[in-house]
Design a protein around this motif. Structure first.
Motif, PDB file in Angstrom:
ATOM      1  N   LEU A 281       0.825  -1.213   0.000  1.00  0.00           N
ATOM      2  CA  LEU A 281       0.000   0.000   0.000  1.00  0.00           C
ATOM      3  C   LEU A 281       0.857   1.259   0.000  1.00  0.00           C
ATOM      4  CD1 LEU A 281      -2.672  -1.224   2.556  1.00  0.00           C
ATOM      5  CD2 LEU A 281      -3.105  -0.689   0.150  1.00  0.00           C
ATOM      6  N   ALA A 282       2.061   1.143   0.582  1.00  0.00           N
ATOM      7  CA  ALA A 282       2.980   2.284   0.607  1.00  0.00           C
ATOM      8  C   ALA A 282       3.784   2.403  -0.689  1.00  0.00           C
ATOM      9  CB  ALA A 282       3.931   2.155   1.790  1.00  0.00           C
ATOM     10  N   GLY A 283       3.571   1.479  -1.630  1.00  0.00           N
ATOM     11  CA  GLY A 283       4.258   1.546  -2.909  1.00  0.00           C
ATOM     12  C   GLY A 283       5.641   0.925  -2.922  1.00  0.00           C
ATOM     13  N   GLU A 284       5.987   0.189  -1.865  1.00  0.00           N
ATOM     14  CA  GLU A 284       7.329  -0.382  -1.776  1.00  0.00           C
ATOM     15  C   GLU A 284       7.475  -1.672  -2.576  1.00  0.00           C
ATOM     16  OE1 GLU A 284       8.393  -0.898   2.297  1.00  0.00           O
ATOM     17  OE2 GLU A 284       7.818   1.142   2.881  1.00  0.00           O
ATOM     18  N   ILE A 285       6.428  -2.477  -2.649  1.00  0.00           N
ATOM     19  CA  ILE A 285       6.475  -3.759  -3.350  1.00  0.00           C
ATOM     20  C   ILE A 285       5.161  -3.947  -4.093  1.00  0.00           C
ATOM     21  CG2 ILE A 285       8.098  -4.898  -1.785  1.00  0.00           C
ATOM     22  CD1 ILE A 285       5.774  -6.158  -0.338  1.00  0.00           C
TER      23      ILE A 285
END
Length: 315
Positions: free
Chosen positions: A263-267
């Motif tokens: 959700l944080a765009g990391e994976i």
């Protein structure tokens, strides 16, 4: 065992209980539901993650339809902002057990949390609650200085606990330091002064569902995919939006940290899903090991023969 069957025992409220444990995705909940319908029982949650209100899908809690078929207790009754300790669960379990007995229902404890079952049948250490101010102070130091610094502090104040814990085990190091700071005594000392079990030996029959490993891991993988299709990502997004302490148990439920990273765009979503599946498979492996060594009184039964095992109890 008093009485001629578990059903009679439940109806006469003689203190007998049925315990159903096993690794995640082994079919425990379905078995408990079927036996509760057959025996006039009440299903009591013995899983440390299924207590949290915010996490119905990602923890595979019974559905509302399943909960309507027989009484269910201790599911989703704790807010995710609360650290539901084993001691808190035991207090709640005692109330659920007393209610079942008062209603002449068979108590069926079901779940995968070995510590909860051990507390139920062996007792629990009498560690008093840690004041929130001390907990907040320790966690602030953890975030500022890192877990290694806290472990070094624990080694000075409670060498026995520090030696027992891994230096990078954030949760347990923080917990041990909280206890010694709040009470002036080590966890080792507290563990010597235990509380009695709710269910002493002879007051229960205990079953551990033991599926074949490859089949279990396949079920775990399929179930995680099904959870995502059922809305697990949206459920985790709502949890993440609350901005809770990442050390809280609900924030560490299998799949939750990885989905928060997505959700944080990391994976990617699939990377998060694979991490969740792998974490759950590793947890299942640890459950086998834990119950084998810690609770040998549980009878190990393959899921496909569990109904036959139960038939012997109802004979």
């Amino acid at each position: 065992m008093r009485g001629n069957s578990l059903q009679e025992a439940g109806q006469t409220a003689d203190g007998l209980a049925l315990l159903i444990a096993g690794p995640t995705a082994s079919g425990k909940s379905a078995l408990a539901l079927a036996l509760a319908e057959r025996a006039g029982g009440v299903v009591i949650n013995t899983d440390s993650m299924q207590v949290y209100r915010d996490l119905r899908i990602i923890t595979a809690r019974p559905t509302p339809q399943e909960e309507a078929r027989v009484p269910h207790r201790l599911y989703g009754h704790v807010d995710a902002a609360v650290n539901c300790s084993a001691g808190s669960w035991v207090d709640d379990a005692a109330a659920a057990l007393n209610e079942a007995r008062a209603q002449s229902r068979l108590p069926i404890f079901v779940g995968g949390s070995g510590l909860y079952f051990k507390a139920l049948t062996r007792g629990l250490s009498a560690v008093p609650p840690v004041p929130s101010g001390i907990r907040d102070s320790v966690r602030a130091r953890l975030e500022q200085n890192g877990v290694e610094a806290l472990h070094a502090e624990l080694a000075r104040r409670d060498p026995a606990s520090a030696e027992r814990l891994k230096p990078r085990d954030r949760t347990r190091v923080a917990r041990a330091l909280e206890v010694v700071e709040a009470t002036g005594r080590s966890l080792t000392d507290w563990h010597r002064d235990g509380l009695p079990p709710l269910l002493p030996q002879g007051a229960f029959r205990a079953l551990f569902l033991a599926p074949e490993r490859d089949a279990l891991y396949a079920r775990i993988d399929a179930r995680f995919s099904a959870m995502l299709e059922a809305g697990a990502l949206q459920e985790v997004a709502a949890l993440a939006a609350r901005g809770l302490d990442p050390l809280l148990p609900a924030m560490k439920a299998h799949g939750v940290p990885a989905l928060i990273r997505h959700l944080a765009g990391e994976i990617t979503r699939e990377e998060a899903a694979e991490i969740g599946r792998a974490d759950t498979r590793h947890y299942a492996k640890r459950q086998f090991t834990w119950f084998r060594h810690q609770l040998p009184e549980f009878e190990w039964v393959a899921p496909e023969t569990a109904r036959g095992w139960a038939d012997g109890l109802f004979a």
